[in-house]
Design a protein around this motif. Structure first.
Motif, PDB file in Angstrom:
ATOM      1  N   LEU A 290       0.845  -1.210   0.000  1.00 36.52           N
ATOM      2  CA  LEU A 290       0.000   0.000   0.000  1.00 36.52           C
ATOM      3  C   LEU A 290       0.872   1.248   0.000  1.00 36.52           C
ATOM      4  O   LEU A 290       0.594   2.218  -0.717  1.00 36.52           O
ATOM      5  N   ASN A 291       1.959   1.218   0.757  1.00 35.73           N
ATOM      6  CA  ASN A 291       2.843   2.391   0.823  1.00 35.73           C
ATOM      7  C   ASN A 291       3.489   2.645  -0.546  1.00 35.73           C
ATOM      8  O   ASN A 291       3.576   3.803  -0.990  1.00 35.73           O
ATOM      9  N   LEU A 294       0.852   4.161  -2.907  1.00 32.43           N
ATOM     10  CA  LEU A 294       0.550   5.560  -2.577  1.00 32.43           C
ATOM     11  C   LEU A 294       1.655   6.495  -3.033  1.00 32.43           C
ATOM     12  O   LEU A 294       1.383   7.645  -3.437  1.00 32.43           O
ATOM     13  N   VAL A 295       2.916   6.030  -2.987  1.00 26.57           N
ATOM     14  CA  VAL A 295       4.035   6.859  -3.482  1.00 26.57           C
ATOM     15  C   VAL A 295       3.849   7.105  -4.968  1.00 26.57           C
ATOM     16  O   VAL A 295       4.019   8.229  -5.473  1.00 26.57           O
ATOM     17  N   SER A 296       3.492   6.016  -5.739  1.00 30.18           N
ATOM     18  CA  SER A 296       3.266   6.164  -7.185  1.00 30.18           C
ATOM     19  C   SER A 296       2.069   7.091  -7.436  1.00 30.18           C
ATOM     20  O   SER A 296       2.099   7.936  -8.336  1.00 30.18           O
ATOM     21  N   SER A 297       0.994   6.925  -6.655  1.00 30.49           N
ATOM     22  CA  SER A 297      -0.184   7.771  -6.828  1.00 30.49           C
ATOM     23  C   SER A 297       0.140   9.232  -6.560  1.00 30.49           C
ATOM     24  O   SER A 297      -0.386  10.128  -7.220  1.00 30.49           O
ATOM     25  N   VAL A 440       0.724   8.847   2.069  1.00 31.49           N
ATOM     26  CA  VAL A 440       2.044   8.203   1.983  1.00 31.49           C
ATOM     27  C   VAL A 440       2.702   8.157   3.351  1.00 31.49           C
ATOM     28  O   VAL A 440       3.232   7.126   3.791  1.00 31.49           O
ATOM     29  N   GLN A 441       2.592   9.303   4.098  1.00 30.01           N
ATOM     30  CA  GLN A 441       3.160   9.333   5.447  1.00 30.01           C
ATOM     31  C   GLN A 441       2.425   8.339   6.361  1.00 30.01           C
ATOM     32  O   GLN A 441       3.036   7.611   7.151  1.00 30.01           O
TER      33      GLN A 441
END
Length: 782
Positions: A290-291, A294-297, A440-441
Motif C-alpha cells: 500500500l505504501n 501511494l508513493v506512485s499515486s 504516503v506518510q
C-alpha cells in the motif's frame, strides 16, 4: 267619572236585557253550586259510620290456658255488639260471602277456629300469633275499605288487650308460685353455706402440699438450663461446620471445572495467537505494498495538477478570444441590419420606377410600342425583382448575424463557466496532491505499527504456551483438594446429625421439666384460687340465703283486677284538640271554595264580554275601566254568596267571620282578574290555558292529599299556582287563627291580581288605539 260612564252604560244595558241579566245572576251562584253541593253531601261522613254495614263471622272454638277457658272470639263479639261505630252484622261464613258478592257489606271480619288456641302459644318455643282475617270490599268502594282498615286496627288493639289480660292473670299466678319457690331456695342456700365451710379447710391443706411440689420442679428446671445451652451451642457449631465444608467441597468442584475450561481456553488462545502472528505478517506485507502504491499515486497527482493548470490557462485564452469574436459578431449584425434597411429602400425605389414606366407606357401607346421603352420597362422590372430578392437576402443575413451574435454570447458564457470549472479542478487537484502526501506518510506509519504487532503477537504466543502448561498442573491439584473437601463434608454431616439428636433429647427433657414446673405452679395457683373461690362460695351462699329470703318476701304480691287491667293496657292516649278539625267538610272547605271561585271566574268570561262594550266609541282606557269594574263586581257578588251560604247554610265555624268575608273577596278578585287577563289577551286559547292551570292546581294545591305525596316532577309547580296560596290562607282563617299566614298569602294573591290588571290595561291601551283607527278608517271609507 267620565271613565265610569262607559261602565254604567254597559250596566244599564245588561239590566234592561233579560237575556244578559239572567246569565249574569246565574254565574254569581256558580262557586256555591260547584263547591257547596259537594261539601253539603260529605260534610261529616265519619259521623255516620254506624250506617256502614260490616259482616262479622265468629268461628273460634276456644282454648285452655293454665287450667282456665279462653274464648277470645266470643269476647270480641261481645265488645263489637256494644260498639256503635259501625253497623256490625254477625252472620255465618256463607252469608258473609254472599253479602260481599251482592255488595251488601263493605268488609268482612272472620275470627278463625284456632284463634284462641294460637293466642295461648306465647310461652311455647315457637309461638304463633293469633290471626284475625279481614276482607275489604275495595272494588265496591275504595274509601269505605280504607275506613275499614282503620277499624280493624282498633279491633286488633282490643283483642290484643284481652289476650294480654289473660296472660297477665296467669303470669301473676306464676309469680306467686315463684315466691314460694324462692323461699325454699333460701333454706337450701343456708345448707350450702355450712358445706362450704368444710370444703374451705380441705382446700387449705391441698394448697400447702402443692406449694412444695412447685418449688422442687423449679429447682430441676434451673439445673437443666446450662446443659441445654451447651448442647445448643454444639449443634450450632456442627451445623456451621457442615455448611462450610459443603460450601468448600462445592466451591472446589466448581473451581476444578472452571480450571479445566480455563486450560482448554488457554490451548485455544495459544492456537489463536499462532494464527494471529500469521495474519499480522500478511497484514504487514499488504501495508508495505500500500505504501509503494501511494508513493506512485502521489507522483501521478502532481502530474495531474500541472496538466490542469495548463488547461486553466488555455480556457482563459479561449474566453478572451470568444469575447473578441462576440464583439465582431455584434458589429456584423449591426452592419447587416443597416444593409437590409438600405436594400429595402432600393427595392422600394426600383419597384416605383418600374411601376412609373408601366403607367407611362399605358398612358402613351406609341411610346409603349417603342422597342427601347419596352427594353427599359423589362430592365426596370428585372431591377425591381432583383432588388426585392436582394432585400430578402439581406434580411436573412441580418437574422443569421443576430443568431450568430446570440451563439457567440452563449459561447462566451460557456467559456467563462469552463474557466471557473478549470479553476475548481486545479484547486481540487492541489488538495488531492496534499492528501496523497499525507496518505504516503500514514502508510509508512501503518507499516511500522504492523511490524510491532507481529513482534507482540509472537511474544503472546510464547506466554500462552506457558500458561496452558501451568493450568494443567493446577487442575490436577484441584482434583485432589475436591476429594478431600467431599470427605470433610460427609464427616461434618454426621457430626451435625448427632448433635441435632442430642439437642432434641435435651429439649424434650427441658420441655418436660418446664411443663412439670409450670403445671405445679399452676396447681399451686389453682389451689390458692380454689381456696379463694370456696371462701367466696362460703360468703356468697350466706348472702344468697339472705337475698333469697328477701326476694321471697318481695315476690309475694296481692293480685287484683286493676293490676291485671294495667298489665293488659299499660298505655293510654290523650288527644290535643287545639289543632283539630271538627269534620271532613271543614277540612275540605279551603280546597272546594278555591276551586269554586276559580271555576266561577272562568265561566264569568263566557257570559261577560271581555273586550267589547255597548258604547262603540269608547276609548281603550274607558273599555278597561268598564271591564275591570264589571269583573270586580262579579267577584264581589260571587264571594258574598259563597261565603254566606257556607257560613250559615252548612254551619262552617271560622276563627274570624269578617276576615273570612274579606279573604274570600280577595281570592275571588285575584282569580277573576287573572282569568280576565288571559281571556282578554288570547280569547279561546286563553280559556284553554285557564283550564290547563285548573287541572294542575287540582293535583298540586295540597287541598286533599299533602303536597309531599305527589310526584316529584309536579312539586315545583305548586308554589307557582294561585290555588296553593288561597288554600293556605283559608286554613289559617278557618282553623288555626294564624292571621299572619293569611295576610302573607293574601299579599301573594294581590301580586297575581295586580300584575293581571296591569297586563289587561296594556291590552286595552294599545289594542284599543288600533281598534279606533280601524273603525275610523271604516267610517271614512263609507
Amino acid at each position: 267619572m267620565k271613565s265610569l260612564s262607559v261602565f254604567f252604560k254597559d250596566l244599564g244595558t245588561a239590566v234592561k236585557n233579560p237575556k244578559v241579566l239572567i246569565p249574569i245572576i246565574a254565574i254569581m251562584f256558580i262557586p256555591i253550586i260547584y263547591s257547596g253541593i259537594y261539601l253539603a253531601a260529605f260534610w261529616d261522613p265519619y259521623g255516620h259510620l254506624d250506617r256502614l254495614p260490616i259482616a262479622v263471622v265468629n268461628q273460634d272454638q276456644g282454648a285452655e290456658l293454665e287450667g282456665k277457658q279462653l274464648h277470645v272470639g266470643e269476647d270480641l263479639v261481645k265488645e263489637l255488639k256494644d260498639n256503635k261505630e259501625f253497623d256490625w252484622q254477625f252472620v255465618s261464613k256463607d252469608q258473609a260471602r254472599k253479602g260481599m258478592k251482592d255488595n251488601k257489606y263493605y268488609m268482612t271480619i272472620t275470627i278463625p277456629e284456632n284463634f284462641s288456641t294460637q293466642a295461648t302459644t306465647l310461652m311455647d318455643d315457637e309461638p304463633k300469633p293469633a290471626e284475625l282475617v279481614y276482607e275489604p270490599n275495595a272494588s265496591y268502594n275504595f274509601v269505605a275499605s280504607q275506613i275499614g282498615n282503620s277499624a280493624i286496627k282498633e279491633i286488633r288493639a282490643k283483642v290484643s288487650s284481652k289476650v294480654t289480660e289473660a296472660y297477665a292473670d296467669s303470669l301473676l299466678d306464676q309469680v306467686s308460685k315463684l315466691s314460694d319457690g324462692i323461699a325454699k331456695a333460701g333454706e337450701g342456700a343456708g345448707e350450702l353455706h355450712s358445706g362450704a365451710g368444710d370444703l374451705d379447710e380441705g382446700a387449705a391443706t391441698l394448697k400447702e402440699n402443692l406449694a412444695k411440689l412447685a418449688n422442687g420442679t423449679l429447682e430441676l428446671k434451673d439445673g437443666l438450663s446450662p446443659l441445654t445451652k451447651g448442647v445448643s451451642e454444639l449443634h450450632s457449631g456442627a451445623s456451621r461446620l457442615k455448611q462450610g465444608s459443603s460450601d468448600l467441597s462445592s466451591g472446589l468442584g466448581q473451581l476444578q471445572a472452571a480450571g479445566t475450561k480455563l486450560a482448554a481456553g488457554a490451548d485455544q488462545a495459544s492456537e489463536g495467537s499462532g494464527k494471529l502472528v500469521d495474519g499480522l505478517q500478511g497484514s504487514l506485507d499488504g501495508a508495505k505494498k500500500l505504501n509503494q502504491g501511494l508513493v506512485s499515486s502521489e507522483a501521478g497527482s502532481e502530474r495531474l495538477l500541472v496538466g490542469l493548470q495548463s488547461a486553466e490557462d488555455g480556457s482563459a485564452k479561449l474566453s478572451a478570444g470568444l469575447q473578441s469574436s462576440e464583439q465582431g459578431s455584434a458589429k456584423l449584425e449591426s452592419g447587416l441590419a443597416s444593409a437590409a434597411d438600405a436594400s429595402g429602400q432600393v427595392a422600394d425605389g426600383a419597384k416605383g420606377v418600374a411601376d412609373g414606366l408601366k403607367q407611362l407606357a399605358q398612358a402613351s401607346p406609341e411610346l409603349a410600342q417603342n422597342p427601347a421603352v419596352q427594353k427599359l420597362l423589362q430592365a426596370s422590372e428585372a431591377v425591381a425583382q432583383g432588388s426585392a430578392k436582394l432585400h430578402d437576402g439581406q434580411q436573412q443575413l441580418a437574422q443569421g448575424a443576430a443568431a450568430l451574435h446570440d451563439g457567440q454570447q452563449q459561447l462566451v458564457q460557456g467559456a467563462a463557466a469552463l474557466h471557473d470549472g478549470q479553476q475548481q479542478l486545479v484547486q481540487g487537484a492541489a488538495a488531492l496532491h496534499d492528501g496523497q502526501q499525507q496518505l504516503v506518510q500514514g502508510s509508512s506509519q501503518l507499516a511500522a505499527g504492523q511490524q510491532q504487532l507481529v513482534d507482540g503477537a509472537k511474544s503472546l504466543q510464547s506466554g500462552q504456551n506457558q500458561l496452558s502448561a501451568g493450568l494443567k498442573q493446577f487442575n490436577a491439584k484441584l482434583g485432589e483438594a475436591a476429594q478431600g473437601g467431599q470427605q470433610l463434608a460427609q464427616g461434618a454431616g454426621q457430626l451435625d446429625n448427632g448433635s441435632s439428636q442430642l439437642l432434641a433429647g435435651v429439649n424434650k427433657l427441658s420441655s418436660g421439666v418446664t411443663t412439670l414446673a409450670d403445671g405445679s405452679v399452676k396447681l399451686d395457683d389453682g389451689a390458692g384460687k380454689l381456696k379463694e373461690g370456696i371462701d367466696k362460695i362460703n360468703d356468697g351462699s350466706n348472702e344468697l340465703a339472705y337475698k333469697l329470703n328477701d326476694a321471697a318476701d318481695r315476690a309475694s304480691i296481692n293480685k287484683t283486677d286493676a293490676m291485671v287491667d294495667m298489665f293488659a293496657d299499660p298505655v293510654q292516649t290523650a288527644e290535643n284538640t287545639s289543632e283539630k278539625v271538627p269534620n271532613y267538610g271543614t277540612g275540605l272547605t279551603p280546597y272546594f271554595m278555591s276551586l269554586g271561585l276559580f271555576v266561577g271566574a272562568l265561566i264569568s268570561t263566557i257570559v261577560l264580554k271581555v273586550r267589547e262594550s255597548s258604547v262603540p266609541e269608547a276609548s281603550g282606557w274607558n273599555l278597561f275601566v268598564s271591564r275591570t269594574f264589571a269583573f270586580g263586581g262579579m267577584a264581589l257578588f260571587q264571594s258574598l254568596i259563597l261565603t254566606t251560604i257556607i257560613l250559615y247554610g252548612l254551619g262552617l265555624e271560622v276563627q274570624s267571620v269578617p276576615l273570612f268575608y274579606l279573604y274570600t273577596f280577595l281570592v275571588s278578585l285575584a282569580f277573576i282578574f287573572l282569568v280576565q287577563m288571559l281571556v282578554t289577551w288570547f280569547d279561546m286559547p286563553g280559556r284553554f290555558i285557564v283550564i290547563l292551570a285548573l287541572t294542575f292546581q287540582l293535583a298540586t294545591s295540597g287541598g286533599t292529599f299533602p303536597i309531599e305525596l305527589i310526584p316529584d316532577w309536579l312539586k315545583p309547580l305548586s308554589p307557582l299556582l294561585p290555588m296553593t296560596h288561597s288554600i293556605l290562607g283559608y286554613k289559617s282563617v278557618i282553623s288555626t287563627g294564624d292571621y299572619s299566614v293569611m295576610w302573607h298569602q293574601a299579599g301573594i294573591l294581590a301580586i297575581y291580581g295586580g300584575v293581571s290588571i296591569v297586563l289587561t290595561a296594556l291590552y286595552f291601551l294599545f289594542k284599543g288605539k288600533k281598534n279606533q283607527k280601524a273603525q275610523a278608517a271604516e267610517t271614512a271609507a263609507v
